[in-house]
Structures are given as structure tokens and as C-alpha cells.
Design a protein around this motif. Structure first.
Motif, short mmCIF file in Angstrom:
data_model
loop_
_atom_site.label_atom_id
_atom_site.label_comp_id
_atom_site.label_asym_id
_atom_site.label_seq_id
_atom_site.Cartn_x
_atom_site.Cartn_y
_atom_site.Cartn_z
N TYR A 73 0.84 -1.20 0.00
CA TYR A 73 0.00 0.00 0.00
C TYR A 73 0.87 1.25 0.00
CZ TYR A 73 -3.71 -3.29 0.89
OH TYR A 73 -4.58 -4.34 0.78
N ALA A 74 2.01 1.20 0.68
CA ALA A 74 2.96 2.32 0.65
C ALA A 74 3.50 2.51 -0.77
CB ALA A 74 4.10 2.09 1.64
N ALA A 75 3.76 1.41 -1.45
CA ALA A 75 4.22 1.48 -2.84
C ALA A 75 3.12 2.04 -3.74
CB ALA A 75 4.66 0.11 -3.33
N PHE A 76 1.88 1.63 -3.51
CA PHE A 76 0.76 2.18 -4.27
C PHE A 76 0.67 3.70 -4.07
CE2 PHE A 76 -1.94 -1.98 -4.13
CZ PHE A 76 -1.30 -2.45 -5.26
N ALA A 77 0.79 4.13 -2.81
CA ALA A 77 0.71 5.57 -2.50
C ALA A 77 1.83 6.34 -3.19
CB ALA A 77 0.75 5.78 -0.99
N SER A 78 3.03 5.77 -3.19
CA SER A 78 4.15 6.43 -3.87
C SER A 78 3.93 6.48 -5.38
CB SER A 78 5.45 5.69 -3.56
OG SER A 78 5.76 5.80 -2.20
N THR A 79 3.37 5.42 -5.92
CA THR A 79 3.07 5.39 -7.36
C THR A 79 2.08 6.50 -7.71
OG1 THR A 79 3.46 3.01 -7.47
CG2 THR A 79 2.11 3.98 -9.22
N ILE A 80 1.05 6.65 -6.89
CA ILE A 80 0.06 7.70 -7.16
C ILE A 80 0.69 9.08 -7.02
CG2 ILE A 80 -2.06 8.77 -6.32
CD1 ILE A 80 -3.06 5.92 -5.65
N ALA A 81 1.49 9.27 -5.98
CA ALA A 81 2.14 10.58 -5.77
C ALA A 81 3.02 10.93 -6.96
CB ALA A 81 2.94 10.57 -4.48
N GLU A 82 3.79 9.98 -7.43
CA GLU A 82 4.66 10.23 -8.59
C GLU A 82 3.84 10.45 -9.85
OE1 GLU A 82 7.89 11.03 -10.79
OE2 GLU A 82 7.87 10.78 -8.61
N ALA A 83 2.74 9.70 -10.01
CA ALA A 83 1.90 9.84 -11.19
C ALA A 83 1.20 11.20 -11.22
CB ALA A 83 0.86 8.72 -11.24
N VAL A 84 0.83 11.70 -10.06
CA VAL A 84 0.10 12.95 -9.99
C VAL A 84 1.04 14.15 -10.05
CG1 VAL A 84 -1.36 14.38 -8.49
CG2 VAL A 84 -1.87 11.97 -8.79
N PHE A 85 2.15 14.09 -9.33
CA PHE A 85 2.98 15.29 -9.17
C PHE A 85 4.36 15.18 -9.79
CE2 PHE A 85 -0.03 15.26 -5.63
CZ PHE A 85 -0.74 16.39 -5.99
N GLY A 86 4.57 14.22 -10.66
CA GLY A 86 5.89 14.08 -11.27
C GLY A 86 5.90 14.44 -12.74
N GLY A 87 5.78 15.68 -13.08
CA GLY A 87 5.90 16.11 -14.47
C GLY A 87 4.77 15.65 -15.37
N GLY A 88 3.56 15.91 -15.00
CA GLY A 88 2.40 15.50 -15.79
C GLY A 88 1.71 14.32 -15.15
N THR A 89 0.44 14.20 -15.38
CA THR A 89 -0.34 13.14 -14.75
C THR A 89 -0.26 11.86 -15.56
OG1 THR A 89 -1.85 14.82 -13.91
CG2 THR A 89 -2.62 12.56 -13.86
N ASP A 90 0.05 10.76 -14.89
CA ASP A 90 0.08 9.44 -15.51
C ASP A 90 -1.21 8.72 -15.09
OD1 ASP A 90 0.61 6.98 -16.58
OD2 ASP A 90 2.43 6.61 -15.41
N GLU A 91 -2.27 8.97 -15.83
CA GLU A 91 -3.57 8.41 -15.48
C GLU A 91 -3.56 6.89 -15.47
OE1 GLU A 91 -3.25 10.68 -17.97
OE2 GLU A 91 -4.28 12.46 -17.20
N ALA A 92 -2.84 6.28 -16.39
CA ALA A 92 -2.81 4.82 -16.48
C ALA A 92 -2.26 4.21 -15.20
CB ALA A 92 -1.97 4.38 -17.68
N ALA A 93 -1.22 4.79 -14.63
CA ALA A 93 -0.65 4.27 -13.39
C ALA A 93 -1.66 4.39 -12.24
CB ALA A 93 0.63 5.03 -13.04
N ILE A 94 -2.37 5.50 -12.20
CA ILE A 94 -3.38 5.70 -11.15
C ILE A 94 -4.52 4.69 -11.30
CG2 ILE A 94 -5.07 7.33 -10.23
CD1 ILE A 94 -3.10 9.56 -11.11
#
Length: 166
Positions: A73-94
Motif C-alpha cells: 500500500y505504501a508502494a501504491f501511495a508512492s506510485t500515485i504521488a509520482e503519477a500525480v505530481f511528477g511532471g504530468g499526470t500518468d492516469e494509467a498508473a493511477i
């Protein structure tokens, strides 16, 4: 007549006193900030929300156990944080993270892993002149995604039988 170099000399005791006063001022300012932070209404709200998430997670865990270990779940949260705030939104990852959730306990475990109940985030355009924002997971997603994308996440949650929505 005194030489100019001799007139401007400062004794070592003066530097020690000055350093002591500066350090004391910094310590007092830090202490005052901590006391003021303690009495902020946001702190009580965050503590209340954290207790709510934990009690709901406990109730949901009795019905259905979380599917993954806490580290996932911590990895999921990090994935979402990176997808949302890391240079454009990565909707597929979310979307993939939310497709991985199987029940209410999974969703609540993800919320708990996100933060208590908020996470200090630093969007790319705030890094140089901001201390960031404290956002819950649903607020962070609504902050970065449009209503159609949030509706798609809600549809994924509904299809899994998860009662919570973004």
C-alpha cells in the motif's frame, strides 16, 4: 591618535554574546511555532480523520482482510504521488493502482499509507517557492485530475464493490 584598524576591533566576548543571543532568539521562535501549531484547528481535524480511517479499516478488516501487505500500500501511495505530481499526470498508473484494490479494506489501507490522513506534496511548479500542500488522497486526485478522470476512478471502485468514492 588611534589607528582605524584598532578602533574597529571587536572583542571575542562580544561575538560570543551575539551568537548566544541569535541562537536564543532562534530557539524561542521555534518553540513559539511549535506551541502555535499545537493549537491549530487543522491538527485536531487531522487527528480525528486519522482515527476515523483507522476505525473504519478495523471494521472493514473484520469483514474482508486487506489483500496486500502494508508495504504494498505504501508502494501504491508512492506510485500515485509520482503519477500525480511528477511532471504530468500518468492516469494509467493511477487507474492500475485502483484496479488492484479488491475491497473496502484495501482502499482504506491505501488511504492510511497515503498519510495521516494527508501527505505533504510538492507539485513541480511549487518546488522553488512553496512549502507544499497537505492533501488527502481524494483531494490530491481531484486537485490534479478533471471530473471525467475522477469519475473513471469512481467507476473502477464501484465495479470492485468498494463503497468509497473520490
Amino acid at each position: 591618535m588611534a589607528l582605524p584598524a584598532q578602533r574597529n576591533k571587536v572583542s571575542p566576548d562580544t561575538w560570543i554574546k551575539l551568537a548566544t543571543f541569535v541562537a536564543g532568539g532562534v530557539a524561542v521562535a521555534f518553540g513559539v511555532k511549535k506551541v502555535l501549531d499545537y493549537f491549530k484547528p487543522e491538527r485536531k481535524r487531522e487527528e480525528s480523520e486519522k482515527k476515523d480511517v483507522e476505525s473504519e479499516l478495523e471494521t472493514a478488516s473484520k469483514k474482508n482482510r486487506p489483500t496486500y501487505p502494508k508495504s504494498q500500500y505504501a508502494a501504491f501511495a508512492s506510485t500515485i504521488a509520482e503519477a500525480v505530481f511528477g511532471g504530468g499526470t500518468d492516469e494509467a498508473a493511477i487507474y492500475n493502482v485502483f484496479r488492484s484494490l479488491k475491497n473496502d479494506a484495501d482502499y482504506l489501507s491505501l488511504l492510511k499509507a497515503w498519510g495521516s490522513p494527508t501527505r505533504q506534496i510538492f507539485p513541480d511548479y511549487f518546488v522553488f517557492y512553496s512549502t507544499g500542500k497537505k492533501l488527502s488522497l481524494p483531494a490530491a486526485l481531484r486537485y490534479d485530475m478533471d471530473s471525467k478522470e475522477c469519475a473513471k476512478i469512481n467507476a473502477i471502485l464501484k465495479s470492485k464493490g468498494i463503497k468509497y468514492r473520490i
